[in-house]
Every structure is written in C-alpha cells, then in structure tokens.
Scaffold this motif. Structure first.
Motif, PDB file in Angstrom:
ATOM      1  N   CYS A 176     -14.030  -6.841 -10.976  1.00 10.76           N
ATOM      2  CA  CYS A 176     -15.231  -6.131 -11.434  1.00 10.76           C
ATOM      3  C   CYS A 176     -16.095  -5.765 -10.224  1.00 10.76           C
ATOM      4  CB  CYS A 176     -16.089  -7.015 -12.326  1.00 10.76           C
ATOM      5  SG  CYS A 176     -15.263  -7.619 -13.782  1.00 10.76           S
ATOM      6  N   THR A 231     -18.044  -4.783  -7.069  1.00 10.25           N
ATOM      7  CA  THR A 231     -17.643  -4.628  -5.668  1.00 10.25           C
ATOM      8  C   THR A 231     -16.217  -5.133  -5.444  1.00 10.25           C
ATOM      9  OG1 THR A 231     -19.882  -4.674  -4.812  1.00 10.25           O
ATOM     10  CG2 THR A 231     -18.185  -5.528  -3.365  1.00 10.25           C
ATOM     11  N   SER A 232     -15.863  -6.212  -6.106  1.00  3.34           N
ATOM     12  CA  SER A 232     -14.509  -6.754  -5.941  1.00  3.34           C
ATOM     13  C   SER A 232     -13.459  -5.753  -6.408  1.00  3.34           C
ATOM     14  CB  SER A 232     -14.368  -8.064  -6.729  1.00  3.34           C
ATOM     15  OG  SER A 232     -15.290  -9.013  -6.262  1.00  3.34           O
ATOM     16  N   SER A 291     -12.537 -12.032  -7.056  1.00  4.23           N
ATOM     17  CA  SER A 291     -13.893 -12.330  -7.522  1.00  4.23           C
ATOM     18  C   SER A 291     -14.629 -13.156  -6.479  1.00  4.23           C
ATOM     19  CB  SER A 291     -13.821 -13.104  -8.838  1.00  4.23           C
ATOM     20  OG  SER A 291     -15.098 -13.546  -9.214  1.00  4.23           O
ATOM     21  N   GLN A 292     -15.779 -12.685  -6.076  1.00  2.65           N
ATOM     22  CA  GLN A 292     -16.607 -13.466  -5.144  1.00  2.65           C
ATOM     23  C   GLN A 292     -16.920 -14.817  -5.755  1.00  2.65           C
ATOM     24  OE1 GLN A 292     -19.650 -15.513  -3.624  1.00  2.65           O
ATOM     25  NE2 GLN A 292     -20.287 -14.356  -5.392  1.00  2.65           N
ATOM     26  N   SER A 293     -17.466 -14.789  -6.972  1.00  5.38           N
ATOM     27  CA  SER A 293     -17.983 -16.015  -7.590  1.00  5.38           C
ATOM     28  C   SER A 293     -16.893 -16.872  -8.221  1.00  5.38           C
ATOM     29  CB  SER A 293     -18.979 -15.647  -8.690  1.00  5.38           C
ATOM     30  OG  SER A 293     -18.318 -14.896  -9.703  1.00  5.38           O
ATOM     31  N   THR A 316     -16.811 -14.737 -12.960  1.00  7.06           N
ATOM     32  CA  THR A 316     -17.075 -13.523 -13.730  1.00  7.06           C
ATOM     33  C   THR A 316     -16.270 -13.573 -15.037  1.00  7.06           C
ATOM     34  OG1 THR A 316     -17.506 -12.328 -11.716  1.00  7.06           O
ATOM     35  CG2 THR A 316     -16.975 -11.001 -13.649  1.00  7.06           C
ATOM     36  N   VAL A 327     -27.691 -10.346  -4.461  1.00  9.44           N
ATOM     37  CA  VAL A 327     -26.910  -9.871  -5.615  1.00  9.44           C
ATOM     38  C   VAL A 327     -25.919  -8.791  -5.187  1.00  9.44           C
ATOM     39  CG1 VAL A 327     -27.098  -8.512  -7.736  1.00  9.44           C
ATOM     40  CG2 VAL A 327     -28.477 -10.562  -7.449  1.00  9.44           C
ATOM     41  N   SER A 337     -23.203  -7.433  -3.206  1.00 13.41           N
ATOM     42  CA  SER A 337     -22.184  -8.142  -2.433  1.00 13.41           C
ATOM     43  C   SER A 337     -21.865  -7.394  -1.130  1.00 13.41           C
ATOM     44  CB  SER A 337     -20.928  -8.249  -3.303  1.00 13.41           C
ATOM     45  OG  SER A 337     -19.970  -9.033  -2.667  1.00 13.41           O
ATOM     46  N   ALA A 358     -27.316  -9.275 -12.170  1.00 10.35           N
ATOM     47  CA  ALA A 358     -27.070 -10.698 -11.956  1.00 10.35           C
ATOM     48  C   ALA A 358     -25.965 -10.858 -10.934  1.00 10.35           C
ATOM     49  CB  ALA A 358     -26.663 -11.364 -13.264  1.00 10.35           C
ATOM     50  N   LYS A 359     -26.045 -11.915 -10.168  1.00 12.97           N
ATOM     51  CA  LYS A 359     -25.035 -12.170  -9.139  1.00 12.97           C
ATOM     52  C   LYS A 359     -23.730 -12.622  -9.774  1.00 12.97           C
ATOM     53  CE  LYS A 359     -23.573 -12.844  -4.952  1.00 12.97           C
ATOM     54  NZ  LYS A 359     -23.294 -11.604  -4.215  1.00 12.97           N
ATOM     55  N   VAL A 370     -21.815 -12.904 -13.216  1.00 12.77           N
ATOM     56  CA  VAL A 370     -21.906 -12.399 -14.588  1.00 12.77           C
ATOM     57  C   VAL A 370     -20.997 -13.229 -15.485  1.00 12.77           C
ATOM     58  CG1 VAL A 370     -21.707 -10.371 -16.068  1.00 12.77           C
ATOM     59  CG2 VAL A 370     -22.523 -10.132 -13.738  1.00 12.77           C
TER      60      VAL A 370
HETATM   61  C1  G6P Z   1     -21.915  -8.634 -10.478  1.00 17.94           C
HETATM   62  C2  G6P Z   1     -22.514  -8.620  -9.089  1.00 17.94           C
HETATM   63  C3  G6P Z   1     -21.677  -7.744  -8.173  1.00 17.94           C
HETATM   64  C4  G6P Z   1     -20.231  -8.216  -8.184  1.00 17.94           C
HETATM   65  C5  G6P Z   1     -19.671  -8.269  -9.612  1.00 17.94           C
HETATM   66  C6  G6P Z   1     -18.336  -8.968  -9.656  1.00 17.94           C
HETATM   67  O1  G6P Z   1     -22.034  -7.382 -11.048  1.00 17.94           O
HETATM   68  O2  G6P Z   1     -23.835  -8.149  -9.123  1.00 17.94           O
HETATM   69  O3  G6P Z   1     -22.179  -7.835  -6.856  1.00 17.94           O
HETATM   70  O4  G6P Z   1     -19.455  -7.355  -7.413  1.00 17.94           O
HETATM   71  O5  G6P Z   1     -20.552  -9.026 -10.439  1.00 17.94           O
HETATM   72  O6  G6P Z   1     -18.530 -10.292  -9.268  1.00 17.94           O
HETATM   73  P1  G6P Z   1     -17.421 -11.261  -8.705  1.00 17.94           P
HETATM   74  O7  G6P Z   1     -18.139 -12.552  -8.465  1.00 17.94           O
HETATM   75  O8  G6P Z   1     -16.376 -11.374  -9.771  1.00 17.94           O
HETATM   76  O9  G6P Z   1     -16.881 -10.655  -7.461  1.00 17.94           O
END
Ligand code: G6P
Length: 610
Positions: A302, A304-305, A349-351, A354, A401, A403, A604-605, A607
């Motif tokens: 999702c 930026t990823s 995914s950064q986080s 998601t 937020v 990325s 949101a950072k 989601v």
């Molecule tokens: C949210 C953040 C974005 C990020 C996206 C996917 O929309 O605001 O910066 O790219 O989620 O998040 P992830 O943690 O899965 O890379």
C-alpha cells in the motif's frame, strides 16, 4: 491510526500514559483521552477533541492520581472526531476501555444492548464493547472472563485495554488484527500499540498474537490464546533506545529521516554483500531452496511501499527476466485472480501492520502461492511473523507519516532480491558485480543529493501558492514521479498527479497552463530523448517546468524551464537517487505553507484498519 497505552503499577501512571501517547502521535489521530483508577477506586476520565498537548494541559488543570490506567489517541472511523467519541469509553462508571480497530457487528450488539437498557453516549463502534464487558461482568464474571466472553462475540479487528473499578489492580488486554505489545517492567507492566510508546519505561516486550488475551497485574502477566488455553509468549529485548524516536536537532522527523537515508541504506546493505556479490543467506537459511523454485513474482503493498514495488517490477523483468506484477493490497485481497505456478508472493510494508497488506498475505497463503517473502522495517511486526521469508530494511524507526527512508531502503532490499533471482535466470557474475557496485555507491551519492536541499528550498518558494501540479517520469522513473506526487499531496495538500510522460498527450495536457506547474525527473538514460520531447509538449502550451535532471541530460534553464542538476547516476539504480530531491521538494513546499509536516491532516502512519 488509534494508539493505545495502559499501565498497572505501584506509582502514579498519568505521566507514563501521557508520554506514551506523545510517542504514538506519529501514527496520526484526532482526539485523545485517559482513564485512571484513583486510590479510592473511582474511575476518573479526561478526554479532549484535539491533540495530546491539550490533554496534557487538561491534566495540568485536573491532575489524575492512581496506579492503574489506560489512554488512547483516536483516529476517527465510526463517528466524527469529537469529545464524546474520544476514548476511553466508560460503562456506568464501572468499566473503562480503549480500542483500536473496527467492530463489524456493532449494530447488532447495539440493538441487543438497547433492549437491555444500556445507553449510548457516542457514535463509535467501540462503545458496544465496553457495554458488553459490563454486561458479562454484572452476570458474576470477573474482568478476565467478561472480556473473554465479549471478544468471542465480536466480528472485526481489535486491540483492547480494559480496566474495572471493582478490580483496581488488573489490566486486561486483547488483540485480533490490530497490534498490541506488553511492556514488562519490575513490579509494573504496560501495554501499548507499539514499542516506541514504552521505551522510556522498559525495553522488554511480549508481542501478543492474534486472538490472545492477557491478564496483567503488577506481579504477573498471564496470556491465553483464543481457545482460552494458557500459553507462554517469549519476552524479547528491544535494541531501540528511548531517543530512537527523537528529532536530534532537526526541525521535523521527516527532515531527520530524509537526511538519515545514506546511513539507513548503508545499514540495509551491511552484511548482505560480500566480495561484490549478494549474500544469499541474508534472506534466511531457507532462502536458497525457496528462490530456486521461483519463476514469477507478485508484489503487494500500500501507499509508498506500493511505489517501491512498482519500481522493482522494472528491475525484476529487465534484470532477473522474471514476470512480475504489482498490486495495491486492498484490491488484491478481494479479487479473483489466477495464481501462476512457482510464484513468490512479496509483501512490502514499513510498519508490518497495515491491515490490507496483512490480509493480502493471509489470502495469498490460502490461494496457493508457492512461497511468501516480506520486506519490512519493524521487527516482530505481524507481517514478519506471518511471512515465510523475511528481509528487514533496517531503516530504524520512521516517525514522519510521509514515508522516506523506509522507501529507499525497501528499494535496496528489492534490488538484492532481483539480483538473487536474476542469478538463477541468466544474470552473469560481471553484471552482478556492477549492480552491487551501484548499491555500494548509494550512500555517497545520497549524501551528494542531500546537499541540494537549499537550492530545492529556493525552488519550492515558487510552488507554495499553487493548487495543482503534474509529475512526469518515464520507465522506472514513472513510479518515482508517483512517489514524488504522493509526498507533495500528503504533506503540503497541493493536488499532485503523476503521469508516465508519454501519456501526457492523451488527456492531462489539457490541464497544462501557466498556473499548472509540471515537475519532471530526467536521468540520463535511454528514455531521455523521449522525455525531452514530452517536456517540449508542456512548454509549447505555456506550462512551467521544474526538472530534476542529470547534468549531461542537456536540459537547460530557459524561460519557463527551471533545472536542478542531480549528480550523474547509472541505471538501474537511478530511482533511489531521484526520489530524494522530490522528498526534499515536498518537504520545503509544506514548510513554506506552514503545514503539519510529521502529522498531516487525516492521515495515519500505521493503517491498522481496512
Ligand atoms: C499509510 C502511511 C504511508 C504508507 C502506507 C503503507 O498510508 O501514511 O506512508 O506508505 O500507510 O504503510 P506500510 O507500513 O504498509 O508501508
């Protein structure tokens, strides 16, 4: 997304909860609140329809003393951001609860509860949960049993923290689909949506699994799985320190994170390349046998990823010679699709939390993909625990937020993957050496491009009063343009759309006039001449061009054309470098507009809901 903090201690917990909420602010939210059991067992609550600072001010006026409490930052889903919708929600002065997630059967439960005489003070889906816990507790059950019975009746996703006036030394936590960790202290324990919130009080964490319910007191943590069997979950020691989430002299987290990209990229490469080649074991002990079987790749992510995945597709097909498709997770998970045999499912995914990306991974496992690999920045996140292979990006905590460093490090990992797969499909040793040399040159090249920050700031001044803009790129630089446009809209609220430059004449050219600036990225590659023709099309319609270009690209400053030279960089690695000036550009425009850089409105950072 909603943030949860909770504590059961011997000392007063209000300041711990408040500090935890501050550390969760980066996730994005619109209201905040705290509930604490007083020493004489009253349930005290303070909420604000605003920022944690306002909650802090409210607590300065009305101090809450007590050693068991829960706190929350809310990101509105059901019901507008308001005082009465803010958490914690309380039922009849007895039970207080905080929730992250979405309860899908809230209407049905609400109808049942209305019939039982419960009243509602909010529009949230959460209030049915606290009422239901109360309902079970008044039937003679203790708080743990009441929460167990309640979660068994919930459809949807939740992380919960629950306290009760009648059991003041107890905190019940539960999770399914939304993240929750337990912080292990000495004679005190905590819960939070992520480890950052608790780093000032502990570095020891228990990561709850989906379906877990934890009974937490000062002395003990007892965890039950969804079948109510008591289970052990390991305590992990985090390497992060409390200052990992501080600005270190930078004006904003986003700027700090942009400037930390050379180091982040170097760390991502550390130990993963040796003697000019990619170290296969860096992808895990089973990586070699998995990668041997792969003949196509499907990437799902999702935001930026997702853009990182789009760039990787160009690399995967051109370098590794493997078919590669890329899709946003929210579409993938609900689509009937044909799974090619021997396909690697890659989630990015950064986080690692998601909701759509996690659901896509779970879906992929059902649908018969050969293997799964996750590229992630947060150790112990749900995605890393559920994927077969895992490669960490090692960017360090990303707080802004929007990325930045997570994206460039994702690209680095993706290139490593492309090389490993390419090796199996005809990529020669010499070509691998050349690619690895490009990767190794990245930190130095990133440092050089960061030096353009002041020039980019000057350029940004011409943008702060614009309302719409187009971003153009070609080939693997098209997703870079998409990422640049996303950065601008996320933090400056200027409407920005990206197009592959060749598509311009099929519609968007109609928008171009003196008031519609066009941003383009122009490395010196095989598509340069094509891109230059597209830029001419813009100039011919009176459009103003802002071009980030290789000095050898032959794009010169002229009336209506402003060029910012980016140090020469080879293909295919150019997308990593060209991303950075676009990050800086969005940043400087947003600063000039006075926007909230690290916590843009409505976003949101992490989601964690669908
Ligand atoms: C949210 C953040 C974005 C990020 C996206 C996917 O929309 O605001 O910066 O790219 O989620 O998040 P992830 O943690 O899965 O890379």
């Amino acid at each position: 997304m909603c943030g949860i903090v909770g504590a059961v201690a011997q000392r007063d917990v209000a300041l711990i909860l408040l500090e935890g909420l501050k550390r969760l602010e980066y996730r994005g939210y619109d209201s905040a609140g705290v509930a604490i059991l007083s020493r004489d067992d009253r349930l005290q609550r303070v909420r604000v329809a605003g920022k944690v600072k306002e909650l802090e001010d409210a607590l300065a006026r009305e101090a809450l003393y007590g050693s068991t409490g829960i706190a929350h930052t809310r990101w509105a889903t059901h019901g507008k951001p308001s005082f009465s919708n803010a958490h914690p929600h309380v039922c009849r002065g007895e039970i207080a609860l905080v929730h992250n997630g979405i309860i899908e059967n809230h209407e049905e439960l609400r109808a049942q509860q209305l019939a039982l005489g419960y009243e509602f003070t909010s529009e949230t889906d959460t209030e049915v949960v606290v009422n239901q816990v109360h309902h079970h507790a008044t039937g003679g059950k203790d708080l743990l049993e009441a929460v167990m019975d309640t979660v068994a009746e919930l459809d949807g996703a939740y992380a919960l923290g629950v306290i009760s006036r009648s059991e003041p030394q107890r905190l019940i936590a539960a999770r399914r689909g939304s993240p929750l960790v337990i912080g292990v202290g000495i004679g005190e324990h905590f819960i939070a949506s992520d480890v950052f919130a608790l780093l000032p009080v502990t570095q020891r964490f228990v990561f709850l699994e989906d379906g877990d319910i934890a009974d937490i007191t000062r002395q003990a943590i007892t965890i039950y799985d969804s079948k109510r069997n008591e289970i052990e979950r390991p305590i992990r020691v985090s390497e992060l320190t409390a200052d990992a989430a501080e600005k270190s002299g930078f004006r904003h987290f986003m700027l700090k994170e942009i400037f930390s990209q050379p180091r982040a990229v170097a760390e991502t490469l550390e130990g993963r390349i040796a003697e000019g080649r990619v170290v296969e074991e860096a992808f895990g002990p089973n990586a070699a046998s998995v990668l041997d079987t792969i003949h196509s790749v499907h990437i799902v992510a999702c935001g930026t990823s997702y853009h990182a995945g789009l760039i990787a597709r160009y690399w995967m097909e051109a370098i590794a010679g493997l078919p590669c498709s890329v899709e946003v997770a929210s579409e993938f998970r609900y689509r009937r699709l044909v799974v090619r045999p021997e396909t690697l499912f890659v989630s990015i995914s950064q986080s690692g939390e998601t909701a759509d990306t996690l659901a896509a991974l779970r879906e992929a496992k059902q649908r018969g993909y050969a293997h799964s690999l996750a590229i992630c920045n947060v150790p112990e996140s749900s995605l890393t625990r559920e994927s077969e292979l895992v490669v960490m990006t090692r960017a360090g905590p990303e707080i802004g937020v929007a990325s930045t460093k997570a994206f460039t490090t994702q690209l680095v990992v993706l290139m490593l993957l492309v090389i490993l797969l390419g090796r199996r499909h005809g990529l020669g040793v010499e070509d691998e050496h050349a690619l690895v040399a490009q990767l190794e040159s990245l930190p130095g090249k990133l440092n050089a491009v960061l030096e353009l920050s002041d020039q980019i700031q000057t350029l940004a001044e011409q943008f702060a009063n614009k309302h719409h803009t187009l971003y153009l790129g070609r080939g693997s630089l098209y997703p870079v343009a998409m990422e640049g446009a996303l950065k601008l809209k996320e933090i400056s609220y200027i409407h920005a759309e990206a197009y592959p430059a060749g598509e311009l004449k099929h519609g968007p050219l109609a928008l171009v006039d003196d008031d519609m600036p066009v941003v383009a990225v122009a490395p010196n590659n095989g598509l340069l001449e094509k891109l230059k023709s597209n830029l001419q099309e813009v100039r011919a319609r009176g459009g103003r061009l802002y071009v980030f270009a290789d000095p050898a690209a032959g794009v010169e400053n002229s009336p209506g054309v402003q060029v910012l030279n980016v140090a020469p960089i080879e293909e295919p690695i150019a997308p990593v470098i060209y991303t950075v000036p676009l990050q800086l550009f969005a940043y400087h425009v947003a600063v000039l507009k006075g926007a909230d850089i690290d916590q843009p409105r409505n976003l949101a950072k992490s989601v964690t809901v669908e």
